[in-house]
Design a protein around this motif. Structure first.
Motif, short mmCIF file in Angstrom:
data_model
loop_
_atom_site.label_atom_id
_atom_site.label_comp_id
_atom_site.label_asym_id
_atom_site.label_seq_id
_atom_site.Cartn_x
_atom_site.Cartn_y
_atom_site.Cartn_z
N GLY A 68 1.12 -1.27 1.22
CA GLY A 68 0.69 -0.54 2.00
C GLY A 68 1.15 -0.60 3.50
N THR A 69 1.79 -1.76 3.79
CA THR A 69 2.12 -2.43 4.77
C THR A 69 3.90 -2.85 5.23
OG1 THR A 69 0.41 -3.58 4.14
CG2 THR A 69 1.64 -4.83 6.00
N SER A 70 4.08 -2.79 6.47
CA SER A 70 5.44 -3.00 7.09
C SER A 70 5.36 -4.09 7.84
CB SER A 70 5.85 -1.58 7.45
OG SER A 70 5.29 -1.58 8.67
N ASP A 127 1.79 -2.31 10.48
CA ASP A 127 2.24 -3.76 10.30
C ASP A 127 1.01 -4.51 9.78
OD1 ASP A 127 0.62 -4.43 12.25
OD2 ASP A 127 2.06 -4.60 13.77
N GLY A 128 1.21 -5.66 9.76
CA GLY A 128 0.52 -6.67 8.91
C GLY A 128 -1.04 -6.77 9.67
N LEU A 129 -0.96 -6.63 10.91
CA LEU A 129 -2.21 -6.99 11.70
C LEU A 129 -3.05 -5.71 11.71
CD1 LEU A 129 -3.55 -8.73 14.20
CD2 LEU A 129 -2.52 -6.99 15.67
N GLU A 130 -2.21 -4.50 11.48
CA GLU A 130 -3.00 -3.19 11.41
C GLU A 130 -3.54 -3.16 10.04
OE1 GLU A 130 -0.33 -0.76 14.69
OE2 GLU A 130 0.35 -0.77 12.59
N GLU A 143 -11.21 0.18 4.90
CA GLU A 143 -10.48 1.46 4.48
C GLU A 143 -9.26 1.04 3.53
OE1 GLU A 143 -9.67 4.05 7.48
OE2 GLU A 143 -11.16 3.44 8.81
N LYS A 144 -8.82 0.26 3.17
CA LYS A 144 -7.91 -0.27 2.35
C LYS A 144 -8.03 -1.44 1.46
CE LYS A 144 -3.01 -2.01 3.24
NZ LYS A 144 -3.10 -2.86 2.01
N THR A 145 -7.52 -1.43 -0.05
CA THR A 145 -7.65 -2.78 -0.48
C THR A 145 -6.74 -3.69 0.03
OG1 THR A 145 -6.38 -1.82 -2.39
CG2 THR A 145 -8.77 -1.46 -2.39
N LEU A 146 -6.64 -4.95 -0.55
CA LEU A 146 -5.71 -5.98 -0.11
C LEU A 146 -4.29 -5.34 -0.34
CD1 LEU A 146 -5.40 -8.67 1.34
CD2 LEU A 146 -5.59 -9.67 -0.86
N THR A 147 -3.93 -4.96 -1.70
CA THR A 147 -2.56 -4.74 -2.02
C THR A 147 -2.62 -3.41 -2.25
OG1 THR A 147 -3.17 -4.99 -4.30
CG2 THR A 147 -2.32 -7.04 -3.07
N GLY A 148 -3.58 -2.45 -2.14
CA GLY A 148 -3.26 -0.78 -2.16
C GLY A 148 -2.56 -0.14 -0.95
N PRO A 149 -2.33 1.03 -1.36
CA PRO A 149 -1.81 1.93 -0.08
C PRO A 149 -2.74 2.04 1.20
CG PRO A 149 -2.54 3.19 -1.77
CD PRO A 149 -2.69 1.93 -2.39
N SER A 150 -2.19 2.25 2.26
CA SER A 150 -2.59 2.42 3.57
C SER A 150 -3.03 3.92 3.68
CB SER A 150 -2.14 2.08 4.81
OG SER A 150 -1.96 0.58 4.96
N PRO A 151 -4.48 4.12 4.05
CA PRO A 151 -4.61 5.73 4.34
C PRO A 151 -3.91 6.19 5.37
CG PRO A 151 -6.40 3.93 5.34
CD PRO A 151 -5.22 3.31 4.58
N GLU A 152 -3.34 7.68 5.12
CA GLU A 152 -2.60 8.17 6.10
C GLU A 152 -2.98 8.21 7.58
OE1 GLU A 152 0.26 10.09 6.04
OE2 GLU A 152 0.47 9.24 4.21
N ASP A 153 -4.63 8.54 7.64
CA ASP A 153 -5.33 8.84 8.92
C ASP A 153 -6.15 7.65 9.19
OD1 ASP A 153 -6.90 9.11 6.79
OD2 ASP A 153 -7.99 11.09 7.43
N GLY A 154 -5.94 6.39 8.80
CA GLY A 154 -6.62 5.31 8.94
C GLY A 154 -6.53 4.99 10.68
#
Lengths: 214, 113
Positions: free
Chosen positions: A63-65, B32-35, B44-55
């Motif tokens: 989930g990261t770029s 990005d990595g920091l966000e 709001e996110k697990t370490l390797t999971g997808p990021s939420p659309e509206d995070g």
């Protein structure tokens, strides 16, 4: 890795800014004494290229770029860690003021993470690896990856001091993501050096030194 | 293949503009990595999971002492600017950085002759 304004208390931002200003002064001194006129095209092209490629976020899964930072690249190509401070400062000023990418109060800490750490780790580790006989492009790729990871660790420590990220989860997440993002840093750094070595080998700092020694 | 200074300058600028143009259409929208780390430490996110659309990574911020609105936020001209606005913003940025670096190094660099 651009830290926004909200992530640091003002007094901590001010301390990082003071340290950054000292390094910027040293970078200006380097440019005044070491940067010859024939390197001006290289500085302009590297700055524009680093800005452009920083806008190009590539997915690294999870989930990261991430994107190239370019500190190691600038330091290796121009043969000084201060070249990275000089170029990344210019890039970060424009990103912060015009595009809101990275804060203004936090521009100092961003210059330290990306320009200073990127430049110094990149330059000295490259000297060590290539001096030990490792291939130029392999050396550049490895040190660029390392510069990215060390800058990320520094950022997570800064965030922990600020109370923005808890120490251990911050280190784990920043470390994990930038171990992956660093691969982008490594590949693009090696590729960019290959292109410059092909188009204008005389512009590469190490070639100039070799010629002077010969 | 050795090329002149002018060719190097123009060639380099063209490559930068091509990269910037491609970035508008192909860059990943993931944080990005920091966000991502900011989302992770907020749960709001697990370490390797997808990021939420509206995070909102900046919700983790500790300081609101300073706020600044950039003229071309996030390399765009706002929602209504669309892709054309983003292309304009990125190209403008590349040209400004190129010009600034050229002028700054021209003013400071050691005169060779």
């Amino acid at each position: 890795m651009h830290i926004p304004d909200a992530f640091l208390p003002l007094w901590q931002s001010a301390i990082y800014w003071i340290v950054a200003l000292v390094l910027i002064a040293l970078a200006l001194k380097w440019a005044k004494n070491e940067l010859s006129e024939d390197k001006i095209p290289l500085v302009a092209v590297l700055s524009a290229g680093i800005f452009a490629i920083q806008a190009f976020n590539l997915p690294v899964a999870m989930g990261t770029s991430g994107h190239l930072v370019g500190g190691a690249l600038a330091a290796i190509v121009l043969g000084s860690p201060y070249a990275a401070v000089f170029i990344l400062t210019l890039v970060l000023i424009i990103q912060g003021i015009i595009f809101g990418d990275g804060g203004l109060t936090t521009m100092g800490v961003n210059i330290l993470n990306m320009g200073v750490i990127g430049g110094f780790v990149g330059f000295y580790e490259y000297k060590t690896l290539s001096g030990a006989g490792l291939n130029r492009y392999a050396s550049a790729g490895i040190v660029a990856w390392l510069a990215c990871v060390i800058a990320a660790i520094a950022a997570s420590l800064e965030m922990a001091i600020a109370g923005t990220f808890p120490l251990v989860p911050g280190l784990i997440a920043m470390g994990t993501y930038h171990v992956a993002i660093g691969v982008i840093e490594g590949i693009i750094t090696a590729a960019a050096i290959y292109f410059i070595a092909t188009a204008r080998p005389d512009l590469l700092a190490e070639n100039v030194t070799t010629e002077a020694a010969a | 293949m050795n090329i002149s200074n002018t060719q190097f300058l123009i060639g380099g600028l063209v490559i930068a503009i091509l990269i910037g143009g491609l970035a508008v259409f192909l860059a990943s929208g993931d944080p990005d990595g920091l966000e991502s780390t900011a989302l992770y430490v907020q749960g709001e996110k697990t370490l390797t999971g997808p990021s939420p659309e509206d995070g909102d990574p900046e919700a983790v911020g500790v300081s609101d002492g300073f706020a600044y609105t950039a003229p071309l936020p996030d390399y765009s001209m706002g929602e209504e600017g669309g892709k054309i606005g983003e292309i304009f913003a990125v190209f403008a940025g590349i040209l400004i950085v190129f010009g600034l670096a050229f002028i700054a190094s021209r003013l400071i660099a050691v005169k060779t002759k």
